[in-house]
Every structure is written in structure tokens, then in C-alpha cells.
Design a protein around this motif. Structure first.
Motif, mmCIF file in Angstrom:
data_model
loop_
_atom_site.group_PDB
_atom_site.id
_atom_site.type_symbol
_atom_site.label_atom_id
_atom_site.label_comp_id
_atom_site.label_asym_id
_atom_site.label_seq_id
_atom_site.Cartn_x
_atom_site.Cartn_y
_atom_site.Cartn_z
ATOM 1 N N MET A 1 -3.921 0.733 -4.421
ATOM 2 C CA MET A 1 -4.272 -0.741 -4.513
ATOM 3 C C MET A 1 -5.618 -1.078 -4.040
ATOM 4 N N TYR B 1 -4.101 -7.616 -4.232
ATOM 5 C CA TYR B 1 -3.071 -8.015 -4.726
ATOM 6 C C TYR B 1 -3.019 -9.651 -4.870
ATOM 7 N N VAL C 1 -0.458 -6.248 -8.382
ATOM 8 C CA VAL C 1 -1.392 -5.394 -7.630
ATOM 9 C C VAL C 1 -2.113 -4.880 -8.580
ATOM 10 N N TYR C 2 -3.324 -4.837 -8.168
ATOM 11 C CA TYR C 2 -4.655 -4.387 -8.861
ATOM 12 C C TYR C 2 -5.445 -3.101 -8.348
ATOM 13 N N GLN C 3 -6.023 -2.434 -9.264
ATOM 14 C CA GLN C 3 -6.733 -1.501 -8.758
ATOM 15 C C GLN C 3 -7.964 -1.623 -9.867
ATOM 16 N N PHE D 1 1.917 1.278 -3.687
ATOM 17 C CA PHE D 1 0.789 1.472 -4.463
ATOM 18 C C PHE D 1 -0.317 1.916 -3.785
ATOM 19 N N SER E 1 0.746 -1.154 -0.004
ATOM 20 C CA SER E 1 -0.007 0.007 0.038
ATOM 21 C C SER E 1 0.854 1.238 0.077
ATOM 22 N N GLU F 1 -4.325 -4.625 -13.510
ATOM 23 C CA GLU F 1 -2.954 -4.651 -13.060
ATOM 24 C C GLU F 1 -2.404 -3.297 -13.234
#
Length: 173
Positions: free
Chosen positions: A58, A61, A70-72, A55, A52, A76
């Protein structure tokens, strides 16, 4: 009379020590079984916190093949991995965050056993921030044609971090 013979017998000592060892091992295994889930949960919380920090946007993950993806919003946004180096004082553990183009976003020294006041300066932002924006090919100390200034008085520690980050990047990507 017989009791003294048993105690003086060498087999008694072996049997007694074997029983003590078996009991000790059993107790250690029981304690490990009780504490292992708690330790794992704490490690996951620490990794999530560190990710965190790299990212902030985020959501979640995924960890597979020693790489954190890591995803939002189900997209990716980057990757992270742990790198390990051998410094002057011992093991250096490093978390490296990469953007989706495999450029270093941030480097965090997770743990180290370097000399306090000298080698431990590798944890300072003045050193780790130098990695941001670099690709694997740029990660060398300046004395070796790269873009990273070594920490004064801690060349071995600096070189260990640089080598660990570069070599692990080349292995993983």
C-alpha cells in the motif's frame, strides 16, 4: 443572621450545584478540545498500520462511505471496512480487507471484550486466517454449511465474528 438564612435557603443549594456543573462541563469541553486532535491522529495511525498489515504494498488509502480504498502506484489494490459484532462478552470490532475482486484477503480483530482464554481466541490467526480467500457467500460456520471452524468453547464469539464479517460485506459491496 442573614448569612445563615441564605445558606439554609433551598435556592442556594440549586444555584451552587448549577455553578459546579457549569464549571465541570466547561472544563470537560476544554480538555476534549485539546485532546481530540491527538486521539484522531492516533486512530488514523492505528488504521494505517492495520491496513499496511493487510496490504504491505500500500502507498496510500482513501476513506469514503465507511470503506477504505487502498492504492499502490495510483491503482486500486483492495478495500477494507470495519465490521462490528456482538459477542458473548460485548462488542467485537473487526477490520476486513478485501482484494479488488471482493474476496477476503485478511480479517483482523481490532478490539473485543470476550472472555480471556475462551472467547478471546477469536483473535488468533488459527481462527482469522480461515476467512482468507472466501467470498461473502462462503462465510458461515461449518455447522451452518460454511467454511469456518468455530473456536472450541467460544461458539457465540465465533458466530458473532462470522455474522459481522458476512453481513457487513453484503451491505458494503
Amino acid at each position: 443572621m442573614k448569612f445563615k438564612n441564605i445558606l439554609s435557603n433551598k435556592i442556594y443549594a440549586v444555584v451552587f450545584l448549577t455553578v459546579v456543573v457549569l464549571i465541570s462541563v466547561s472544563l470537560l469541553m476544554a480538555v476534549n478540545n485539546i485532546t481530540a486532535p491527538k486521539v484522531k491522529a492516533q486512530q488514523e495511525d492505528k488504521i494505517k498500520s492495520l491496513l499496511s498489515g493487510i496490504f504491505p504494498q500500500m502507498d496510500v488509502y482513501n476513506y469514503a462511505d465507511e470503506i477504505y480504498t487502498v492504492y499502490q502506484d495510483d491503482k486500486e489494490i483492495g478495500y477494507a471496512f470495519l465490521a462490528n459484532g456482538k459477542g458473548y462478552g460485548g462488542e467485537i470490532n473487526i477490520l476486513v480487507g478485501l482484494d479488488k475482486d471482493f474476496i477476503v484477503k485478511k480479517v483482523i480483530i481490532v478490539s473485543n471484550t470476550e472472555t480471556p482464554g475462551l472467547g478471546s481466541k477469536i483473535t488468533k490467526n488459527s481462527f482469522t486466517d480461515q476467512f482468507a480467500g472466501l467470498s461473502a457467500g462462503d462465510i458461515f460456520l461449518k455447522k451452518n454449511g460454511g467454511k469456518i471452524d468455530a473456536v472450541t468453547g467460544a461458539t457465540i464469539s465465533s458466530d458473532a465474528v462470522v455474522e459481522a464479517v458476512r453481513n457487513t460485506m453484503l451491505e458494503k459491496i
